[in-house]
Scaffold this motif. Structure first.
Motif, short mmCIF file in Angstrom:
data_model
loop_
_atom_site.label_atom_id
_atom_site.label_comp_id
_atom_site.label_asym_id
_atom_site.label_seq_id
_atom_site.Cartn_x
_atom_site.Cartn_y
_atom_site.Cartn_z
N UNK A 49 121.10 2.31 31.31
CA UNK A 49 120.45 2.35 32.10
C UNK A 49 120.41 0.79 33.31
N UNK A 50 120.47 0.93 34.11
CA UNK A 50 120.42 -0.31 35.57
C UNK A 50 118.99 -0.58 35.94
N UNK A 51 118.99 -1.06 36.63
CA UNK A 51 117.56 -2.49 37.38
C UNK A 51 117.87 -2.88 38.56
N UNK A 52 117.35 -2.76 39.35
CA UNK A 52 117.43 -3.43 40.67
C UNK A 52 116.03 -4.21 41.12
N UNK A 53 116.35 -5.28 41.62
CA UNK A 53 115.75 -6.16 41.49
C UNK A 53 115.44 -6.46 43.05
N UNK A 54 114.38 -7.00 44.35
CA UNK A 54 114.38 -7.63 45.12
C UNK A 54 113.35 -8.97 45.79
N UNK A 55 113.86 -9.50 45.34
CA UNK A 55 112.98 -11.23 45.42
C UNK A 55 112.83 -11.06 43.84
N UNK A 56 112.86 -10.76 42.75
CA UNK A 56 113.04 -10.80 41.28
C UNK A 56 112.13 -9.75 40.72
N UNK A 57 111.56 -9.36 41.65
CA UNK A 57 110.69 -7.68 41.53
C UNK A 57 111.33 -6.39 41.23
N UNK A 58 111.46 -5.64 39.82
CA UNK A 58 111.93 -4.65 40.18
C UNK A 58 111.27 -3.43 40.85
N UNK A 59 112.35 -2.81 41.04
CA UNK A 59 111.58 -1.95 41.95
C UNK A 59 111.69 -0.60 40.72
N UNK A 60 110.03 0.17 41.40
CA UNK A 60 109.91 1.52 40.87
C UNK A 60 110.80 2.93 41.23
N UNK A 61 110.69 4.06 40.74
CA UNK A 61 110.67 5.17 41.64
C UNK A 61 110.13 6.06 40.56
N UNK A 62 108.84 6.20 40.56
CA UNK A 62 107.59 6.81 40.66
C UNK A 62 107.54 5.77 39.59
N UNK A 63 107.51 6.59 38.22
CA UNK A 63 106.67 5.15 36.79
C UNK A 63 107.99 4.56 36.25
N UNK A 64 109.33 5.00 37.17
CA UNK A 64 110.95 4.20 36.21
C UNK A 64 110.73 3.52 36.91
N UNK A 65 111.41 2.29 35.42
CA UNK A 65 112.15 0.75 36.92
C UNK A 65 113.48 0.50 35.98
N UNK A 66 114.57 1.61 35.71
CA UNK A 66 115.65 1.46 35.43
C UNK A 66 116.38 3.39 35.39
N UNK A 67 117.46 3.12 35.82
CA UNK A 67 117.84 4.32 36.25
C UNK A 67 119.33 4.70 35.81
N UNK A 68 119.60 6.13 35.63
CA UNK A 68 120.83 6.51 34.49
C UNK A 68 120.71 7.97 36.22
N UNK A 69 122.05 7.64 36.68
CA UNK A 69 122.79 9.21 36.96
C UNK A 69 121.90 8.80 38.27
N UNK A 70 121.52 9.62 38.84
CA UNK A 70 121.06 9.54 40.74
C UNK A 70 119.83 8.89 41.04
N UNK A 71 120.23 8.17 42.36
CA UNK A 71 119.26 6.97 41.83
C UNK A 71 118.71 7.14 43.65
N UNK A 72 117.47 7.87 43.82
CA UNK A 72 117.57 7.67 45.42
C UNK A 72 116.13 6.72 45.43
N UNK A 73 115.61 6.00 45.77
CA UNK A 73 115.05 5.37 46.97
C UNK A 73 115.07 4.45 48.48
#
Length: 257
Positions: A49-73
């Motif tokens: 899985x991968x993580x996306x951070x903005x200025x060190x703050x990890x982005x969440x989609x719902x309760x998930x903070x790491x992603x595989x396959x589709x990423x929509x945010x």
């Protein structure tokens, strides 16, 4: 007595106020703020899985903070004092930085779109749309080649052309200017049977292979009424040497354009 206390406190408070403002030349400080939005559209085909951070703050989609396959945010943020935001994408398990971006205040909405799998990163996926077919029954293609020279080490750094032929040898199209970061011109032609086509990769504007002394062919399928965005990907053999080019990744299968 009360008047004496007031007389003593007032000048003292004034001195404290002046002292606190001295470094700011007596001008109150307000941070300039501008709202922004980051549109993230990605596809992670890695095993990790991968993580996306903005200025060190990890982005969440719902309760998930790491992603595989589709990423929509769609991520809303605030830019202070025109300072760009740093967006960093990492492999969660290994902590390897896969890609990074800087987001400024030049646009109200910024978009990052990417496809990633092992040893491959395709950036700005949504910046190019599939070609529009002009006739029913046609097949269409655009090509990009982000891993060109990874294993072939051809020494040629220019764009490529793709000469597309039927199995009979008949040339049916030429996709021009295939680049590392640039999609080729759009080509379309009537789809027919058998559906197998071969594309020869040559230096732009020539019939000379981009790898000296070796003809390079890519095998693909043409499908009626389908327009594709094909990612070419150099492959290696077990000994690490160049073994050919894969052309099975069609970005249209993973993104809405």
């Amino acid at each position: 007595m009360k008047n004496k206390i007031v007389k003593i406190l007032f000048p003292l408070m004034a001195l404290l106020f002046l002292g606190s403002c001295a470094n700011d030349e007596l001008v109150p400080y307000y941070q300039q703020q501008e709202p922004g939005k980051l549109v993230i559209r990605g596809y992670n085909a890695r095993r990790d899985s991968i993580q996306i951070a903005v200025d060190g703050k990890v982005i969440k989609i719902g309760k998930q903070d790491a992603f595989v396959k589709n990423i929509v945010k769609d991520y809303d943020f605030v830019i202070y004092e025109n300072k760009p935001k740093n967006v960093v994408i990492t492999n969660k398990r290994t902590k390897e930085i896969l890609h990074s971006y800087q987001i400024g205040n030049e646009k109200d909405i910024d978009t990052i779109s990417f496809y990633t799998k092992k040893d491959l990163w395709v950036d700005k996926v949504l910046s190019t749309k599939p070609g529009l077919l002009t006739s029913t029954g046609n097949a269409g293609f655009k090509f990009i080649f982000p891993t060109v020279n990874r294993y072939s080490a051809s020494g040629y750094s220019g764009n490529l052309d793709g000469i597309i032929r039927k199995l009979s040898g008949e040339t049916i199209a030429v996709a021009k200017n295939i680049g590392k970061d640039q999609y080729s011109s759009f080509v379309e032609f009537p789809a027919s049977l058998p559906p197998v086509i071969k594309m020869e990769l040559v230096k732009h504007g020539t019939t000379e292979s981009y790898i000296a002394g070796k003809q390079v062919f890519v095998t693909m399928l043409m499908t009626k009424n389908k327009s594709r965005l094909i990612v070419l990907d150099e492959k290696k053999a077990d000994n690490g040497q160049f073994s050919g080019i894969d052309a099975t990744l069609n970005l249209v299968d993973f993104f809405s354009f």
